[in-house]
Motif scaffolding. Structure first.
Motif, PDB file in Angstrom:
ATOM      1  N   ALA A 203       1.210  12.796  -4.989  1.00 29.61           N
ATOM      2  CA  ALA A 203       0.719  11.668  -5.794  1.00 29.61           C
ATOM      3  C   ALA A 203       0.733  11.932  -7.303  1.00 29.61           C
ATOM      4  O   ALA A 203       1.206  11.078  -8.072  1.00 29.61           O
TER       5      ALA A 203
ATOM      6  N   LEU B 222       0.858  -1.184   0.000  1.00 29.93           N
ATOM      7  CA  LEU B 222       0.000   0.000   0.000  1.00 29.93           C
ATOM      8  C   LEU B 222       0.894   1.233   0.000  1.00 29.93           C
ATOM      9  O   LEU B 222       1.687   1.438   0.925  1.00 29.93           O
ATOM     10  N   ILE B 223       0.786   2.031  -1.052  1.00 29.05           N
ATOM     11  CA  ILE B 223       1.514   3.295  -1.123  1.00 29.05           C
ATOM     12  C   ILE B 223       0.591   4.391  -0.589  1.00 29.05           C
ATOM     13  O   ILE B 223      -0.523   4.577  -1.089  1.00 29.05           O
TER      14      ILE B 223
ATOM     15  N   SER C  19       0.202   8.411  -0.014  1.00 28.86           N
ATOM     16  CA  SER C  19       0.753   9.692  -0.448  1.00 28.86           C
ATOM     17  C   SER C  19      -0.273  10.779  -0.167  1.00 28.86           C
ATOM     18  O   SER C  19      -1.266  10.551   0.522  1.00 28.86           O
TER      19      SER C  19
ATOM     20  N   HIS D 152      -1.664  -1.162  -4.165  1.00 20.01           N
ATOM     21  CA  HIS D 152      -2.816  -0.272  -4.018  1.00 20.01           C
ATOM     22  C   HIS D 152      -2.312   1.046  -3.444  1.00 20.01           C
ATOM     23  O   HIS D 152      -1.154   1.153  -3.033  1.00 20.01           O
ATOM     24  N   ASP D 153      -3.176   2.045  -3.434  1.00 22.09           N
ATOM     25  CA  ASP D 153      -2.751   3.337  -2.902  1.00 22.09           C
ATOM     26  C   ASP D 153      -3.841   3.966  -2.052  1.00 22.09           C
ATOM     27  O   ASP D 153      -5.021   3.606  -2.143  1.00 22.09           O
ATOM     28  N   CYS D 154      -3.398   4.896  -1.227  1.00 16.94           N
ATOM     29  CA  CYS D 154      -4.283   5.696  -0.376  1.00 16.94           C
ATOM     30  C   CYS D 154      -3.767   7.120  -0.447  1.00 16.94           C
ATOM     31  O   CYS D 154      -2.653   7.403   0.006  1.00 16.94           O
ATOM     32  N   VAL D 155      -4.539   8.015  -1.046  1.00 17.83           N
ATOM     33  CA  VAL D 155      -4.111   9.400  -1.233  1.00 17.83           C
ATOM     34  C   VAL D 155      -4.883  10.290  -0.264  1.00 17.83           C
ATOM     35  O   VAL D 155      -6.112  10.367  -0.308  1.00 17.83           O
TER      36      VAL D 155
ATOM     37  N   THR E 107       4.113   3.031  -8.642  1.00 19.22           N
ATOM     38  CA  THR E 107       3.150   1.930  -8.720  1.00 19.22           C
ATOM     39  C   THR E 107       3.489   0.980  -9.858  1.00 19.22           C
ATOM     40  O   THR E 107       3.545  -0.248  -9.671  1.00 19.22           O
TER      41      THR E 107
ATOM     42  N   LEU F  84       3.367   9.008  -7.896  1.00 21.57           N
ATOM     43  CA  LEU F  84       2.667   7.781  -7.544  1.00 21.57           C
ATOM     44  C   LEU F  84       2.596   6.778  -8.691  1.00 21.57           C
ATOM     45  O   LEU F  84       2.860   5.580  -8.504  1.00 21.57           O
TER      46      LEU F  84
END
Length: 363
Positions: free
Chosen positions: A50, A42-43, A45, A69-72, A58, A54
């Motif tokens: 991002a 999990l990235i 930013s 996956h990511d969480c901005v 990724t 990002l």
């Protein structure tokens, strides 16, 4: 040298800091791969960083077979709170992340602190990696394992010690860093010189033009030296029971400004810059350093576009906020002061009236 590596030694594990200063395009993702546990990544930013980095990170990790996956999150110190931590937890739980996952902090100190805290607390501890994109994060907050969030009554009051698996600092990120953010990072750089090495202060003065021009080679040297100072202190005192408290020079005063003015209105480095002036003035008032030292400190802060005058804060209000500082022991405010440029110490041995005078004089 285009890349330098520094090892941080801690009780839990040793880890490398990779400092990349070359202007040439290099595969930085390959540096991270050996330090990623499991396949789930999990990235985390923010909305500013991002769009810049990002996608590339990724895709690079996906090419190595990771499920990414990511969480901005929103950008700013005012979002360094429980709500943002919950958003990270939600992203992990919604995608069924297991304990053998890895979190990557892609951003400045706020992101790094929150991701570290989320990693320390999710399933009682998972791995994380720091990819700091600001000067302040590269030289200070990404190294040493102090993680956490703010509370309305005090900065960094909720958190944990949790070391990253590695830190990747790329000088190229400074090309997209706003000048105000770069200046804020210089406050932490100057701090190292003031508490540990007067020769480093002279080096900063001599190389000011190249630093302001963001010369990659010079910045690489500067970041390496700061990380080396931090690594030395962390190895000696990981959990801030002794010498590590010296790294808070200017912070007891600075946190008052940040909390009173509202998180994000003053950048952390700006508040620390003023806090260092206040700590220097307190040191001079106690006869520890000369007025000429205070003038020199103000001069170098001004040279790097940092403030030296505090906003108007009622003295008793400031003292009340200082009472929430983590260095308070047995009800006594403890300050990091200077015996000389390059020599700091922690003390509660001062008259409260002297502190009140400094707070009144600098506002």
């Amino acid at each position: 040298m285009s890349e330098q590596t520094l090892i941080v030694s801690t009780q839990s594990h040793d880890y490398p800091i990779f400092i990349q200063s070359s202007a040439d395009k290099v595969d930085l993702v390959s540096r991270l791969v050996p330090f990623i546990k499991g396949t789930q990544v999990l990235i985390v930013s923010n909305e500013t960083v991002a769009p810049l980095y990002l996608s590339e990170l990724t895709q690079g990790l996906k090419s190595h077979g990771f499920m990414v996956h990511d969480c901005v999150l929103p950008d700013g110190e005012q979002f360094k709170n429980q709500h943002s931590i919950t958003a990270i937890y939600d992203a992990l739980l919604e995608r069924h992340f297991a304990r053998d996952c890895t979190l990557i902090a892609l951003g400045g100190g706020v992101i790094g602190d929150m991701v570290g805290f989320a990693a320390a607390s999710f399933m009682r501890g998972v791995n994380f990696i720091q990819v700091p994109t600001t000067l302040l994060a590269q030289v200070d907050s990404s190294v040493g394992g102090k993680t956490g969030i703010n509370h309305p009554r005090g900065k960094n009051m909720i958190g944990a010690f949790w070391q990253p698996q590695c830190v990747l600092a790329d000088m190229a990120t400074f090309r997209t860093l706003p000048d105000r953010e770069f200046a804020a990072g210089m406050a932490e750089v100057i701090k190292y010189a003031l508490i540990m090495d007067d020769e480093f202060l002279a080096w900063l003065e001599d190389n000011a033009e190249a630093i302001r021009a963001k010369d990659g080679a010079v910045l690489g040297q500067m970041v390496y030296r700061c990380c080396a100072y931090k690594a030395q202190i962390v190895a000696a005192d990981e959990r801030e029971s002794g010498v590590r408290a010296l790294l808070n020079f200017g912070h007891t005063f600075g946190h008052v400004i940040e909390t009173h003015q509202g998180y994000g209105n003053w950048l952390h480095g700006e508040a620390v810059a003023v806090g260092m002036v206040q700590a220097a003035l307190m040191s001079a008032k106690l006869g520890l350093i000369d007025h000429a030292d205070v003038v020199r400190i103000k001069r170098i802060l001004t040279l790097f576009n940092l403030p030296t005058v505090a906003p108007a804060i009622d003295t008793q209000t400031a003292l009340g906020l200082m009472g929430h500082d983590k260095k308070v022991q047995q009800g006594k405010i403890r300050l990091v002061l200077l015996k000389a440029i390059g020599k700091a110490f922690v003390t509660a041995d001062f008259e409260l009236s002297a502190l009140e005078e400094v707070l009144a004089e600098t506002a």
